[in-house]
Design an enzyme around this catalytic site. Sequence first.
Site, PDB file in Angstrom:
ATOM      1  N   ASN A 173      23.216 -22.836 -70.598  1.00  0.00           N
ATOM      2  CA  ASN A 173      23.687 -22.055 -69.448  1.00  0.00           C
ATOM      3  C   ASN A 173      24.650 -22.968 -68.688  1.00  0.00           C
ATOM      4  O   ASN A 173      24.219 -23.903 -68.025  1.00  0.00           O
ATOM      5  CB  ASN A 173      22.471 -21.670 -68.595  1.00  0.00           C
ATOM      6  CG  ASN A 173      22.854 -21.053 -67.261  1.00  0.00           C
ATOM      7  OD1 ASN A 173      24.021 -20.746 -67.022  1.00  0.00           O
ATOM      8  ND2 ASN A 173      21.867 -20.875 -66.391  1.00  0.00           N
ATOM      9  N   HIS A 226      17.905 -14.889 -63.713  1.00  0.00           N
ATOM     10  CA  HIS A 226      17.861 -16.340 -63.508  1.00  0.00           C
ATOM     11  C   HIS A 226      17.410 -16.631 -62.079  1.00  0.00           C
ATOM     12  O   HIS A 226      17.740 -15.887 -61.157  1.00  0.00           O
ATOM     13  CB  HIS A 226      19.241 -16.953 -63.777  1.00  0.00           C
ATOM     14  CG  HIS A 226      19.194 -18.443 -63.779  1.00  0.00           C
ATOM     15  ND1 HIS A 226      19.233 -19.176 -62.616  1.00  0.00           N
ATOM     16  CD2 HIS A 226      19.055 -19.326 -64.800  1.00  0.00           C
ATOM     17  CE1 HIS A 226      19.129 -20.467 -62.937  1.00  0.00           C
ATOM     18  NE2 HIS A 226      19.022 -20.583 -64.243  1.00  0.00           N
ATOM     19  N   SER A 240      15.338 -28.793 -66.316  1.00  0.00           N
ATOM     20  CA  SER A 240      15.546 -30.214 -66.601  1.00  0.00           C
ATOM     21  C   SER A 240      15.167 -30.615 -68.027  1.00  0.00           C
ATOM     22  O   SER A 240      14.594 -31.687 -68.252  1.00  0.00           O
ATOM     23  CB  SER A 240      14.817 -31.083 -65.567  1.00  0.00           C
ATOM     24  OG  SER A 240      15.305 -30.799 -64.263  1.00  0.00           O
ATOM     25  N   GLU A 272      18.423 -18.579 -59.900  1.00  0.00           N
ATOM     26  CA  GLU A 272      19.510 -18.656 -58.899  1.00  0.00           C
ATOM     27  C   GLU A 272      19.951 -17.250 -58.495  1.00  0.00           C
ATOM     28  O   GLU A 272      20.333 -17.020 -57.350  1.00  0.00           O
ATOM     29  CB  GLU A 272      20.676 -19.490 -59.469  1.00  0.00           C
ATOM     30  CG  GLU A 272      20.310 -20.973 -59.460  1.00  0.00           C
ATOM     31  CD  GLU A 272      20.852 -21.785 -60.624  1.00  0.00           C
ATOM     32  OE1 GLU A 272      21.847 -21.373 -61.248  1.00  0.00           O
ATOM     33  OE2 GLU A 272      20.260 -22.841 -60.920  1.00  0.00           O
ATOM     34  N   LYS A 331      26.429 -22.330 -66.177  1.00  0.00           N
ATOM     35  CA  LYS A 331      26.505 -22.035 -64.730  1.00  0.00           C
ATOM     36  C   LYS A 331      27.962 -21.994 -64.269  1.00  0.00           C
ATOM     37  O   LYS A 331      28.832 -21.580 -65.025  1.00  0.00           O
ATOM     38  CB  LYS A 331      25.637 -23.032 -63.949  1.00  0.00           C
ATOM     39  CG  LYS A 331      24.199 -23.046 -64.486  1.00  0.00           C
ATOM     40  CD  LYS A 331      23.213 -23.677 -63.565  1.00  0.00           C
ATOM     41  CE  LYS A 331      21.833 -23.653 -64.219  1.00  0.00           C
ATOM     42  NZ  LYS A 331      20.790 -24.190 -63.368  1.00  0.00           N
ATOM     43  N   GLY A 343      17.316 -28.147 -62.301  1.00  0.00           N
ATOM     44  CA  GLY A 343      18.345 -28.986 -61.692  1.00  0.00           C
ATOM     45  C   GLY A 343      17.793 -30.100 -60.829  1.00  0.00           C
ATOM     46  O   GLY A 343      18.526 -30.744 -60.087  1.00  0.00           O
ATOM     47  N   GLU A 402      11.173 -20.570 -66.523  1.00  0.00           N
ATOM     48  CA  GLU A 402      11.871 -21.626 -65.798  1.00  0.00           C
ATOM     49  C   GLU A 402      11.233 -21.818 -64.428  1.00  0.00           C
ATOM     50  O   GLU A 402      11.556 -21.104 -63.480  1.00  0.00           O
ATOM     51  CB  GLU A 402      13.345 -21.252 -65.608  1.00  0.00           C
ATOM     52  CG  GLU A 402      14.089 -21.051 -66.915  1.00  0.00           C
ATOM     53  CD  GLU A 402      15.592 -21.257 -66.748  1.00  0.00           C
ATOM     54  OE1 GLU A 402      16.122 -22.153 -67.411  1.00  0.00           O
ATOM     55  OE2 GLU A 402      16.207 -20.554 -65.937  1.00  0.00           O
TER      56      GLU A 402
HETATM   57  P1  PGA Z   1      18.634 -27.352 -65.662  1.00  0.00           P
HETATM   58  O1  PGA Z   1      18.879 -25.768 -65.527  1.00  0.00           O
HETATM   59  O2  PGA Z   1      18.505 -27.646 -67.126  1.00  0.00           O
HETATM   60  O3  PGA Z   1      19.870 -27.980 -65.057  1.00  0.00           O
HETATM   61  O4  PGA Z   1      17.397 -27.671 -64.909  1.00  0.00           O
HETATM   62  C1  PGA Z   1      18.188 -24.852 -66.337  1.00  0.00           C
HETATM   63  C2  PGA Z   1      18.561 -23.444 -65.972  1.00  0.00           C
HETATM   64  O5  PGA Z   1      18.708 -23.157 -64.782  1.00  0.00           O
HETATM   65  O6  PGA Z   1      18.712 -22.572 -66.848  1.00  0.00           O
END
Ligand code: PGA
Length: 249
Positions: A9, A94, A212, A96, A11, A172, A166
């Site tokens: 992803n 997601h 992460s 976010e 982003k 993140g 997640e």
């Molecule tokens: P990250 O994000 O690997 O940077 O923690 C994962 C995601 O949000 O899909």
Amino acid sequence: MRDYYIAGNWKMHKTRAEAAELARSLAGQLKDGKHRYLVAPSFTLIETVAAVVKGTNIRLGAQNAASEEQGAHTGEVSVLQLKDLGVETVILGHSERRHTYKEDDALINRKVRLALRHGFEVILCVGELLEEREAGRAEAVCEAQTVKGLEGVAAADLGRVVIAYEPVWAIGTGKTATPEDADAIHAYIRGVIGKLYGPDAAGRIIIQYGGSVKPENAAQLMAKENIDGALVGGAALKTETFVPIAKFS
Ligand code: PGA
């Protein structure tokens, strides 16, 4: 047996030139990869990346889609437009989108059903906040998001649904769920699918872990019985970090 499925992803990162370069490099290095792969770039990069991954073993995904087919929806992107660009998979729900942009389960469910109706594969993301985990509610939150996200989804379409667990506190942040904690939630979600669609469907559904994921922890996570792949954010932005995850052993 379930295939491992590793998704990147991207982003809100990269320009077209940077995206093309990353996609080219991934296509080269993953061509002998044994698992399923996907990249999900920003909408503006999709056409560029599509040209690079076409005919490779990397699927093309989008990070979101509108809940309506077309119409007066300023700033939204429709599944019809995504299909036109060759997108095969959409990531929906997601964290976010849920927490920063306030998408609720009902909206996410409309998106899931619309995308499935148009033949897409859907990666439905679920996961609890830190305070929900600390209050002992991680399972209940993931169950509710799974049940509501899949409301009205026919068993015949479930083969095109992937769940991504997640935990929001791990996205993140550099904090990863331990393989044991992640596996426990994955097993729980698989049980929820079993209650909704029966044991065969539960055994078949792919449940990715996200939060992460890095080259250093990918193999331990993926070794767990119920972890069938990864949805990778930060580490998906560079070949040096995505390829070792994608080729974990
Ligand atoms: P990250 O994000 O690997 O940077 O923690 C994962 C995601 O949000 O899909």
